[in-house]
Design an enzyme around this catalytic site. Sequence first.
Site, PDB file in Angstrom:
ATOM      1  CB  SER A 103      76.749   0.317  -1.548  1.00 37.29           C
ATOM      2  OG  SER A 103      76.120  -0.093  -2.727  1.00 37.29           O
ATOM      3  CG  ASP A 246      74.844   3.642  -2.479  1.00 35.67           C
ATOM      4  OD1 ASP A 246      74.057   2.480  -2.728  1.00 35.67           O
ATOM      5  OD2 ASP A 246      75.740   3.956  -2.775  1.00 35.67           O
ATOM      6  CG  ASP A 248      74.895   2.359  -6.012  1.00 33.30           C
ATOM      7  OD1 ASP A 248      74.341   1.394  -5.418  1.00 33.30           O
ATOM      8  OD2 ASP A 248      76.196   2.536  -5.858  1.00 33.30           O
TER       9      ASP A 248
END
Length: 452
Positions: A103, A246, A248
């Site tokens: 992430s 990532d 998100d």
Amino acid sequence: MRKYFGTDGIRGEANRELTVELALKLGYALGYTLKQKYPEKKRIRVIMGSDTRRSGYMLRSALTAGLNSMGINIDFVGVIPTPGVAYLTQKSTAKAGIMISASHNPAKDNGIKIFWEDGHKLPDEVELELEKLMDNVEKITENPIAGDDVGRFTYAEDEYYLYRDHVISTVKGDFSGMKIILDAANGSAYRVAKEVFLALGAEIVIINDAPNGKNINVRCGSTHPEILSKVVMGYEADLGLAYDGDADRLIAVDKNGNIVDGDKIIAVLALEMKERDELTNNQVVTTVMSNMGFEKYLSDKGIELIRANVGDRYVLEKMKELGINIGGEQSGHIILSDFGTTGDGVLTSIKLVEAIRDSGKSLDELVGDIKDWPQLLINVRVSNDKKNIWNKNENVVNFIKEKEEEMKGLGRVLVRTSGTEPIVRVMVEGKEMDLVEKIAKEIAVVVEKELV
């Protein structure tokens, strides 16, 4: 207490903490669990994706070896946002999804996130069971699957388009006449963000979209939006949008270069949803980290803020429990449950631009009335073996209680550990910055003295 899993999967420095051996054991354990969960299925399929880190290929190979040896088939969909794996898992016959990504963490780190067939992350009890199996792989592999019965690995990168088209489909109309700067963080958004905004007719400039395996999140993206701020002002754009590794998470930048965090993005989206009568229960879910000024702003607009523990899984649990359709974190991890099962930076960004377009106002105008209370967050790096027992140290606990009493009625104190790094986070928030700074620094000194 969990041994391998944190708040968002397994994470650590690649090949030091997150080793090939650990990934292989996880492959064995997940494969075994899926075979037990679906005994009637001769062939079980798993979706797998990754971000752009160099170590992703190494971990993919180890996971594949473990899963294939348990008879599990893998569809590898290539570089894709984490929510893309969740969406493809939910919409297909796959029984699980795996995302290889750390992430927003530094490029040297990596991680493994797992989704069930419904596109939701694993519950705590399943992660605990996986950990037990990982420490007992000799037993679960004593009767190996062999020959033609082992699983297969397939490149299925065209499935990426199913996710991309889903994101585009959530917007009515287009964004023609809007100039937007995108910061892809040299990560999973480098292709999809550009394609989505071009399909919706926006004029875009994209930066940090040349991943080389080592530059993900390096001085860019949602954790470092400073360069994006300058680019937005230089191009006289309407706004800027920054993703993490990532994709998100989303952090925005208004036309004046001011950074707009997840709290404020949630406020814009929630008010637009309320206007459309789409905000269920007139409530939103955020975490204990959300600013009290943000909470007061929502309350004045007739929207109740519900707080959950830090971590998108806990935000989602609270959303499901109360039937709320928007929630997220100050860090920009925002869940729009009408469209997805996890935080989705690209989806959130187009819904934010849609809300700006429909309001007829600029982003700075939409967030101008949100007055944050002063807040200071200090990250104290501690010994890894002391990270999860800080709250059993009497000197630390008693000192925090003393400082909480000092802040009573003037603000709040929040001390918690990072789910992904050996860090204790000391956050203090209050009406006056001088007091906030004083209390935060005093607590950080004691934490460092006791736990380093």
